[in-house]
Scaffold this motif. Structure first.
Motif, PDB file in Angstrom:
ATOM      1  N   GLN A 173       0.768  -1.185   0.129  1.00  0.00           N
ATOM      2  CA  GLN A 173      -0.148  -0.016   0.177  1.00  0.00           C
ATOM      3  C   GLN A 173       0.978   1.412   0.171  1.00  0.00           C
ATOM      4  OE1 GLN A 173      -1.115   1.726   3.568  1.00  0.00           O
ATOM      5  NE2 GLN A 173      -2.201   3.228   2.437  1.00  0.00           N
ATOM      6  N   PHE A 174       1.984   1.055   0.803  1.00  0.00           N
ATOM      7  CA  PHE A 174       2.973   2.202   0.605  1.00  0.00           C
ATOM      8  C   PHE A 174       3.488   2.702  -0.831  1.00  0.00           C
ATOM      9  CE2 PHE A 174       7.210   4.002   1.430  1.00  0.00           C
ATOM     10  CZ  PHE A 174       6.949   5.054   2.342  1.00  0.00           C
ATOM     11  N   GLY A 175       3.995   1.614  -1.361  1.00  0.00           N
ATOM     12  CA  GLY A 175       4.414   1.870  -2.833  1.00  0.00           C
ATOM     13  C   GLY A 175       3.190   2.354  -3.727  1.00  0.00           C
ATOM     14  N   THR A 176       1.986   1.949  -3.463  1.00  0.00           N
ATOM     15  CA  THR A 176       0.752   2.282  -4.143  1.00  0.00           C
ATOM     16  C   THR A 176       0.713   3.729  -3.959  1.00  0.00           C
ATOM     17  OG1 THR A 176      -0.339   0.073  -4.167  1.00  0.00           O
ATOM     18  CG2 THR A 176      -1.566   2.132  -4.357  1.00  0.00           C
ATOM     19  N   ALA A 177       0.809   4.262  -2.580  1.00  0.00           N
ATOM     20  CA  ALA A 177       0.631   5.641  -2.367  1.00  0.00           C
ATOM     21  C   ALA A 177       1.808   6.667  -2.944  1.00  0.00           C
ATOM     22  CB  ALA A 177       0.747   5.808  -0.955  1.00  0.00           C
ATOM     23  N   LEU A 178       2.745   5.781  -3.196  1.00  0.00           N
ATOM     24  CA  LEU A 178       3.976   6.661  -4.024  1.00  0.00           C
ATOM     25  C   LEU A 178       3.436   6.748  -5.275  1.00  0.00           C
ATOM     26  CD1 LEU A 178       7.050   5.134  -2.662  1.00  0.00           C
ATOM     27  CD2 LEU A 178       6.832   7.482  -2.406  1.00  0.00           C
ATOM     28  N   GLY A 179       3.014   5.935  -6.107  1.00  0.00           N
ATOM     29  CA  GLY A 179       2.582   6.072  -7.265  1.00  0.00           C
ATOM     30  C   GLY A 179       1.524   6.780  -7.639  1.00  0.00           C
ATOM     31  N   GLU A 180       0.563   6.756  -6.502  1.00  0.00           N
ATOM     32  CA  GLU A 180      -0.730   7.642  -6.845  1.00  0.00           C
ATOM     33  C   GLU A 180      -0.331   9.105  -6.406  1.00  0.00           C
ATOM     34  OE1 GLU A 180      -3.228   5.963  -3.796  1.00  0.00           O
ATOM     35  OE2 GLU A 180      -4.084   4.363  -5.182  1.00  0.00           O
TER      36      GLU A 180
END
Length: 313
Positions: A133-140
């Motif tokens: 989820q942390f990586g997803t937040a970076l991408g978002e």
């Protein structure tokens, strides 16, 4: 002197000569990936503060000076031999850590992981970030900063670090189907070396002169503020116009300051201080025979120019 010998000698001194190991006190050891990484200093501060509040708990913070999986495994072996009452480990390498975690559990020592997990080991719990989820937040966040897309590259730490692999996957999943494409050779692996991470920022720009974004999945290059500024100053017009977007993991104080000065576009932060606190509570519960949650997430923070002042307070 060999760094492993130096660190293990320090452990022996702490264990055998320190007042922390009074018989009426529980000793919980917190083992980071590397002691020269300021991210883990906050986890240390949290565990020490919580141990002081608990009164009958001592937090012993010890790990490799640099990111060295073999040294971390040796340190854990020594802590097992010394008979600490609990272990909280940020896993550098799943295979190496799983072996020593299982050995500790077989010796009757409660073990949890924090920050980086070994999910197939016999550890009792993981405390920290949901790294996917942390990586997803970076991408978002990158999509928010620069929705028109372009090319991007990532900087990671240790190639065998499970938490970082999940972050890389999360970034890619968030950007899948968008106008963003990843450059060849991404991610680069800094092995948590701060100076190398700064160098890799320049390497990515040199290899890909028209790159539109760089996304370090850990805060390493910003942990050297002068080096980060030197890099950004070379392309300041592009950064100011968002022709080169900089979205970075972690929210340490020096990173927040750099963001407030216009040296990045956004940060996604973890909560290492809380990790240290919760690690102490979880190990204490385990020593009492209590049941704990298998996964304990400590949350993330998304910081941009609009709210950085609140975090700097």
């Amino acid at each position: 002197m060999n760094k492993s010998i130096l660190v293990l000698g320090t452990i022996a001194s702490l264990l055998l000569g320190g007042t922390a190991f009074a018989q009426d006190s529980l000793v919980f050891a917190v083992v980071p990936k590397a002691m020269n990484n300021p991210f883990f200093d906050l986890a240390r501060d949290g565990c020490e503060a919580r141990a002081k509040e608990l009164g009958n708990v001592t937090c012993t913070y010890i790990g490799p000076v640099e990111h060295e999986a073999a040294t971390q495994a040796q340190i854990i072996e020594d802590l097992i031999t010394q008979g600490v009452d609990g272990l909280a480990i940020s896993v550098s390498d799943i295979a190496a850590a799983t072996t020593v975690i299982n050995r500790a559990v077989e010796a009757g020592i409660p073990v949890i992981t924090f920050d980086s997990d070994a999910p197939d080991s016999q550890r009792s719990a993981y405390v920290g970030t949901d790294n996917k989820q942390f990586g997803t937040a970076l991408g978002e966040l990158l999509l928010q900063v620069k929705p028109d897309g372009g090319t991007y590259g990532m900087i990671s730490g240790g190639a065998a670090a499970p938490n970082l692999a999940l972050r890389v996957d999360g970034v890619r999943e968030a950007l899948a189907g968008s106008a963003w494409t990843e450059v060849p050779g991404s991610p680069t692996f800094s092995n948590d070396d701060i100076a190398l991470a700064v160098q890799q920022m320049g390497d990515l720009k040199t290899a890909n002169p028209d790159i539109d974004a760089i996304v370090p999945v850990g805060g390493w290059p910003m942990f050297a503020p002068d080096g980060w500024k030197n890099f950004v100053d070379g392309f300041k017009a592009d950064v100011d116009s968002k022709a080169l977007a900089l979205v970075v993991a972690d929210t340490l104080p020096q990173q927040l300051q750099l963001l407030s000065e216009g040296y990045a576009h956004g940060l996604v932060g973890q909560r290492p201080y809380e990790m240290g606190q919760v690690a102490m509570d979880t190990l204490l519960a385990l020593t009492k025979g209590e049941t704990v949650e298998d996964i304990i997430y400590t949350g993330v923070d998304v910081v941009t120019a609009e709210n950085v002042a609140d975090f700097l307070k």
